[in-house]
Design an enzyme around this catalytic site. Structure first.
Site, PDB file in Angstrom:
ATOM      1  N   CYS A 231     -14.203 -34.133  11.990  1.00 25.10           N
ATOM      2  CA  CYS A 231     -15.623 -34.404  11.104  1.00 25.10           C
ATOM      3  C   CYS A 231     -15.130 -33.159   9.728  1.00 25.10           C
ATOM      4  CB  CYS A 231     -16.782 -33.720  11.522  1.00 25.10           C
ATOM      5  SG  CYS A 231     -17.187 -34.640  13.499  1.00 25.10           S
ATOM      6  N   ALA A 232     -14.271 -33.630   9.373  1.00 21.84           N
ATOM      7  CA  ALA A 232     -13.511 -32.698   8.348  1.00 21.84           C
ATOM      8  C   ALA A 232     -14.346 -32.517   6.925  1.00 21.84           C
ATOM      9  CB  ALA A 232     -12.202 -33.135   7.730  1.00 21.84           C
ATOM     10  N   GLY A 235     -13.282 -30.447   3.716  1.00 25.73           N
ATOM     11  CA  GLY A 235     -12.147 -30.061   4.409  1.00 25.73           C
ATOM     12  C   GLY A 235     -11.917 -28.506   4.181  1.00 25.73           C
ATOM     13  N   GLY A 236     -12.962 -27.702   4.255  1.00 28.92           N
ATOM     14  CA  GLY A 236     -12.945 -26.172   4.258  1.00 28.92           C
ATOM     15  C   GLY A 236     -12.027 -25.515   5.235  1.00 28.92           C
ATOM     16  N   CYS A 353     -23.245 -25.422  12.115  1.00 30.51           N
ATOM     17  CA  CYS A 353     -23.758 -24.592  11.795  1.00 30.51           C
ATOM     18  C   CYS A 353     -25.205 -24.378  11.959  1.00 30.51           C
ATOM     19  CB  CYS A 353     -23.495 -24.532  10.185  1.00 30.51           C
ATOM     20  SG  CYS A 353     -24.008 -26.203   9.409  1.00 30.51           S
TER      21      CYS A 353
END
Length: 403
Positions: A231-232, A235-236, A353
């Site tokens: 679940c990029a 892309g952090g 998160c």
């Protein structure tokens, strides 16, 4: 503090776009800051920070101002008047702002802050849910989530060390400090736009919260491995993984949103990350092709986002109870399906998160009790609460597939 008409009008216009039209605060701010090229850094900061503050305290200020949705321009100006009065700012004699009853505003504020749902400016259902899931910790946690988030950078170790980055930034008049326990992180001592700095355009750093930086480290990657970030998004974490792998091996960054992966491609070029391949998930076949082929799998699952309310305060007003039910089901499905990508002896990190156990520990517990989960051993997990860490709320669990 002297208020300037064009800046206040920009804030009022932004409030109505967010509250009445459901637009995202970050996009509204981005557009507002293009309104007048003559604005300096202080003007831009005033618009952005004032808008975010009023959005954050929407319920409290609305209660004090005795206004509600839909917000007319008059009502939006009343919200602004409450914000200014509570900060001791003298209001100008504008026709848009009626004579402000300063004593009444302060009196109502003193009365309402005794009640948590007003004091922390949250919907009733969210207050009840937080207390149910976090118990006594909810009081401190929701208070911490209403504090403006610090700006944290992650040194891109493919190009520079953290210590060298700090020195480079200092030469560019950007002051930072180390954060104990976060080996790649630097925190700004004063908020500023770091995206215009040469260090950023050179790819020396990414802006990434300290808690988010823990996830890639938790995955325990090694150079030369095959890693799938399922679940990029933009892309952090993929970029952080690339740095930890020293550009050796393969990272497959996947997402259902092609536009986010296009942004990741831009970021990989700036960062000098050469081992990231992006793939759009168009069907279950894209996942099945990878079954049993990855040394490491990261599932940074879609979630309520309650751990990042400090940087996304408008989420409090967009989030609904029924969405939480939907997202928990999505998390269960993703964990069940994407876990099959891990090869025997490989490792998986499930992360969110969110601060809610129902999205975190309970999801992992349910997975391990399922048929797919029988193939995994629980190694460890970590829950980061904002009132303890000072950073975003996060959860991560490390599982290992049985050999």
């Amino acid at each position: 503090m002297r208020l300037h008409r064009n800046l206040v009008f920009a804030v009022v216009d932004g409030l109505r776009e967010i509250f009445n039209e459901g637009k995202y605060a970050d996009k509204v701010v981005r557009n507002l800051l293009k309104r007048d090229k003559r604005w300096g850094s202080r003007d831009r900061s005033f618009v952005a920070e004032t808008l975010y503050e009023i959005v954050r305290w929407k319920r409290l200020y609305s209660e004090i101002a005795e206004v509600g949705a839909p917000y007319s321009r008059e009502n939006a100006f009343r919200l602004f008047a409450v914000w200014a009065t509570l900060r001791g700012i003298t209001l100008p004699d504008w026709k848009q702002i009626e004579p402000t009853p300063t004593r009444r505003i302060k009196g109502k504020f003193d009365e309402l802050i005794k009640i948590r749902k007003y004091r922390e400016s949250i919907p009733d259902w969210l207050d009840a849910l937080g207390e149910k899931e976090l118990g006594a910790k909810w009081d401190k946690e929701i208070a911490a989530l209403n504090i403006q988030a610090p700006v944290v950078l992650r040194a891109n170790t493919l190009k520079i060390t953290r210590d060298k980055l700090r020195s480079v930034l200092e030469d560019q008049e950007v002051d930072t400090e180390f954060i104990k326990g976060y080996p790649d992180a630097l925190q700004l001592t004063e908020r500023m736009n770091v995206f215009s700095s040469k260090a950023f355009t050179d790819g020396f750093f990414e802006v990434q919260d300290a808690s988010s930086q823990l996830v890639a480290q938790f995955l325990d990657v090694k150079p030369g491995q095959r890693v799938v970030d399922t679940c990029a998004g933009a892309g952090g974490k993929s970029l952080h993984i690339a740095a930890l792998m020293e550009n050796k091996g393969q990272i497959i960054a996947m997402d259902i949103y092609e536009n986010k992966l296009k942004e990741l491609k831009r970021r990989t070029r700036r960062a000098g990350a050469h081992n990231i391949e992006t793939r759009v998930i168009e069907s279950t076949k894209d996942i099945k092709k990878l079954h049993g082929k990855a040394d490491r799998v990261l599932i940074d699952a879609p979630c309520s986002g309650l751990g990042v309310l400090r940087r996304n305060p408008d989420a409090k007003w967009k989030l609904q109870p029924e969405f939480l039910d939907q997202i928990r089901e999505t998390q269960r499905t993703i964990l069940n399906d994407y876990s099959k990508i891990v090869k025997a002896g490989g490792k998986l990190v499930y992360a969110t998160c969110s601060i809610l156990p129902s999205e975190n520990e309970q999801q992992v517990k349910n997975f391990l009790a399922s048929e797919a989960g029988q193939e995994f051993n629980f190694i460890k997990d970590k829950k980061v609460l904002s009132h303890v860490s000072g950073y975003d709320g996060f959860y991560m669990a490390l599982l290992e597939k049985k050999a």
